[in-house]
Design an enzyme around this catalytic site. Structure first.
Site, PDB file in Angstrom:
ATOM      1  N   SER A  80      -3.784  -5.950  -2.497  1.00 45.03           N
ATOM      2  CA  SER A  80      -4.411  -4.650  -2.247  1.00 45.03           C
ATOM      3  C   SER A  80      -5.885  -4.810  -1.905  1.00 45.03           C
ATOM      4  O   SER A  80      -6.401  -4.186  -0.970  1.00 45.03           O
ATOM      5  CB  SER A  80      -4.242  -3.746  -3.471  1.00 45.03           C
ATOM      6  OG  SER A  80      -2.884  -3.499  -3.730  1.00 45.03           O
ATOM      7  N   ASP A  83       2.976   0.740  -9.376  1.00 49.25           N
ATOM      8  CA  ASP A  83       3.592  -0.550  -9.067  1.00 49.25           C
ATOM      9  C   ASP A  83       4.077  -1.273 -10.321  1.00 49.25           C
ATOM     10  O   ASP A  83       4.872  -2.220 -10.234  1.00 49.25           O
ATOM     11  CB  ASP A  83       2.608  -1.458  -8.308  1.00 49.25           C
ATOM     12  CG  ASP A  83       2.514  -1.094  -6.833  1.00 49.25           C
ATOM     13  OD1 ASP A  83       3.378  -0.331  -6.350  1.00 49.25           O
ATOM     14  OD2 ASP A  83       1.579  -1.573  -6.165  1.00 49.25           O
ATOM     15  N   SER A 131      -1.246   7.041  -1.489  1.00 54.22           N
ATOM     16  CA  SER A 131      -2.686   6.783  -1.409  1.00 54.22           C
ATOM     17  C   SER A 131      -3.018   5.865  -0.246  1.00 54.22           C
ATOM     18  O   SER A 131      -4.181   5.761   0.160  1.00 54.22           O
ATOM     19  CB  SER A 131      -3.176   6.160  -2.721  1.00 54.22           C
ATOM     20  OG  SER A 131      -2.572   4.897  -2.940  1.00 54.22           O
ATOM     21  N   ARG A 187      -7.773  -4.669   2.138  1.00 55.91           N
ATOM     22  CA  ARG A 187      -8.921  -3.782   2.363  1.00 55.91           C
ATOM     23  C   ARG A 187     -10.120  -4.599   2.857  1.00 55.91           C
ATOM     24  O   ARG A 187     -10.809  -4.201   3.799  1.00 55.91           O
ATOM     25  CB  ARG A 187      -9.269  -3.045   1.062  1.00 55.91           C
ATOM     26  CG  ARG A 187      -8.280  -1.931   0.714  1.00 55.91           C
ATOM     27  CD  ARG A 187      -8.361  -1.556  -0.770  1.00 55.91           C
ATOM     28  NE  ARG A 187      -7.596  -0.361  -1.085  1.00 55.91           N
ATOM     29  CZ  ARG A 187      -6.272  -0.338  -1.249  1.00 55.91           C
ATOM     30  NH1 ARG A 187      -5.571  -1.446  -1.105  1.00 55.91           N
ATOM     31  NH2 ARG A 187      -5.667   0.802  -1.551  1.00 55.91           N
TER      32      ARG A 187
END
Length: 437
Positions: free
Chosen positions: A24, A308, A166, A28
């Site tokens: 994650s 998750d 999201s 990004r």
């Protein structure tokens, strides 16, 4: 069909398990580096399918990626974004982030993926990009991949539901600084998985985009360049959840370095959840250690902010002495799998008392009823690794791994060989034929 047979972990477990960098955070950071006004280095990038597909997609657009171990040097396009076709495979973050990046260039980019990804919803993101000035053309079903995207998006104000994914919010946030008018998101429904949005803002700030404001129903991003930087990705909290959960269910002790109390990941909540379930937890600045108790207890928990972890907690809950009720996660039916329906069905196949509710799961104490069985992953690595948690206490569980790929550390069973019992094994050949896979 490719499968793995799991064997129970020995008692008295006491090991340190290295986990890869956070997918994650890495994805990004890679996008921010690609949009910066000069070369950056990003270290600690995991080698799972999501991050590999994202780097390859950026290269299609003209970004230079010089790989060095788990990371590399990212060089933004010198003059303009290229046209091309991007294969996001099964990767939700990759597909959504790169769809937004595609809206920045004047040339058309096609974004596609494997069949399970084509089934996942994209409409809110696609409609938002169109409102912001991009041309978005569905190439099959409306609101799904594949799509052709042509920019440049000018930015501005747009409405977006906050309770679908999201990833839609993050995708738009990441490209907000590169749009001339910036970005103002009005959220029409409450924001789910808020820690992931705050993670996005933190990574953006590390690359110089400090004009980000995240409120309950509004996200604003001011225009301005990302700055080149050297960025290190911390260990992945959701990957860490599986060996830590194995410590919990076996009464062993597992330490994961590179992840600690200062983590920006919402999934560091695994430490507190396991503590509530009776484990002894040591959380330092740069490591987390879990020691399992003689008897686990069930909990009631709203997991909307760290969804998750649902498969992990469901597996631990099956080994507890009282029920575990998980709520607030109706939206995870639209993940790589139906993480409520598919997970519930496969757990029942293993003898776990599991009831699907409107927004979660009710897990009954099931350790005594656990049994060997063959289970499917539904193309979802998190289900595969949750079954590995149960495989640590019940030998003979067979996991079909076709379609899982290398995502989320699953190809090597999450480094779980280090635990001394969960191994990659070939299943016995089926009657009348040789084993495959």
């Amino acid at each position: 069909m490719s499968a793995r047979v799991l064997r129970a972990v020995r008692r008295g477990l006491d090991v340190t398990v290295e986990v890869p960098g956070s997918k994650s955070i890495a994805n990004r950071a890679l996008v921010c580096a690609a949009l910066a006004d000069g070369p950056s280095t990003v270290g600690g990038v995991p080698d799972g399918d999501d991050s590999v597909a994202l780097v390859e997609g950026l290269e299609v657009r003209g970004v230079g990626a010089e790989r060095t171990g788990r990371g590399g040097r990212i060089v933004p396009p010198s003059d303009r974004w290229r046209a091309g076709s991007i294969d996001a495979r099964l990767a939700g973050t990759t597909s959504r982030f790169l769809t937004a990046v595609a809206a920045l260039g004047r040339h058309t980019t096609v974004v596609d993926g494997a069949p399970p990804l084509r089934r996942r919803p994209f409409r809110p993101l696609l409609e938002a990009l169109a409102t912001l000035g991009a041309v978005v053309e569905p190439l099959d079903r409306s609101g799904h991949l594949p799509v052709a995207v042509t920019g440049p998006a000018r930015g501005g104000r747009v409405e977006l539901p906050g309770d679908v994914s999201s990833q839609f919010v993050t995708a738009l946030m990441l490209v907000g600084p590169a749009m001339p008018a910036g970005l103002a998101l009005d959220l029409t429904t409450p924001l789910i998985s808020r820690p992931y949005v705050e993670m996005t803002a933190s990574v953006m700030a590390a690359f110089g985009a400090t004009g980000v404001d995240v409120a309950e129903r509004r996200v604003e991003v001011t225009p301005g360049p990302y700055r080149p930087t050297s960025y290190r990705v911390e260990a992945d909290a959701s990957s860490a959840s599986y060996p830590l959960a194995i410590a919990a269910v076996t009464g062993g002790r597992v330490t994961v370095p590179g992840l600690g109390a200062r983590s920006m990941q919402g999934d560091i909540a695994i430490a507190g959840l396991l503590e509530r379930m009776g484990c002894r937890v040591e959380l330092t600045a740069d490591s987390v250690t879990v020691e399992g108790p003689a008897e686990l207890r069930g909990i009631e928990v709203d997991m909307a902010a760290f969804s998750d972890l649902v498969p992990t907690i469901a597996a631990v809950g099956a080994c507890a002495s009282s029920p575990t009720r998980i709520s607030g996660v109706a939206f995870i039916r639209g993940k790589e799998s139906d993480r409520l329906g598919d997970l519930s069905a496969e757990l029942r196949r293993l003898g776990v008392g599991c009831v699907e509710t409107d927004d979660g799961l009710l897990i009954e104490p099931s350790r005594a009823s656990l049994r060997p069985a063959r289970v499917a992953t539904h193309d979802d690595h998190r289900l595969a690794l949750a079954f590995a948690v149960l495989g640590s206490v019940q030998a003979g569980i067979v996991v079909d791994v076709d379609g899982v790929g290398s995502e989320g550390w699953a190809a090597g069973w999450g480094g779980l060989d280090a635990l001394g019992g969960v191994r990659r094994c070939r299943p016995p050949p089926p009657a009348g034929g040789a084993a495959r896979g």
